[in-house]
Scaffold this motif. Structure first.
Motif, PDB file in Angstrom:
ATOM      1  N   LYS A  30      83.972  18.644  21.376  1.00  0.00           N
ATOM      2  CA  LYS A  30      84.441  19.874  20.721  1.00  0.00           C
ATOM      3  C   LYS A  30      84.116  21.098  21.563  1.00  0.00           C
ATOM      4  O   LYS A  30      84.943  21.997  21.716  1.00  0.00           O
ATOM      5  N   TYR A  35      86.440  21.158  24.677  1.00  0.00           N
ATOM      6  CA  TYR A  35      87.797  21.616  24.385  1.00  0.00           C
ATOM      7  C   TYR A  35      87.818  23.100  24.020  1.00  0.00           C
ATOM      8  O   TYR A  35      88.765  23.814  24.376  1.00  0.00           O
ATOM      9  N   TRP A  36      86.786  23.576  23.346  1.00  0.00           N
ATOM     10  CA  TRP A  36      86.744  24.985  22.972  1.00  0.00           C
ATOM     11  C   TRP A  36      86.590  25.874  24.205  1.00  0.00           C
ATOM     12  O   TRP A  36      87.341  26.834  24.387  1.00  0.00           O
TER      13      TRP A  36
END
Length: 69
Positions: free
Chosen positions: A42, A45-46
């Motif tokens: 996460k 990807y952020w």
């Protein structure tokens, strides 16, 4: 002559920023495929998505600025 040179530099810098965005995007895909244990997907990807957007938008702004002048 100076104005033409400025337009060329802005356009080429814009293209460079868009190329960097493509490379970061590819790096995110490759890093996501590798599935390393210590990597938080996460967060990857952020941060990667944010970087891609920043580089891509910066490139578009620079190219638009070069077209205006």
């Amino acid at each position: 002559m100076e104005g033409e040179r400025r337009k060329t530099v802005l356009a080429e810098t814009g293209k460079f920023m868009i190329d960097i965005a493509k490379l970061v995007f590819g790096g995110i895909i490759l890093a996501g495929i590798m599935k390393h244990e210590s990597m938080n997907p996460k967060l990857l990807y952020w941060i990667g998505g944010t970087a891609v957007l920043i580089f891509f938008i910066s490139g578009l702004v620079l190219m638009a600025t070069s077209k205006k002048e």
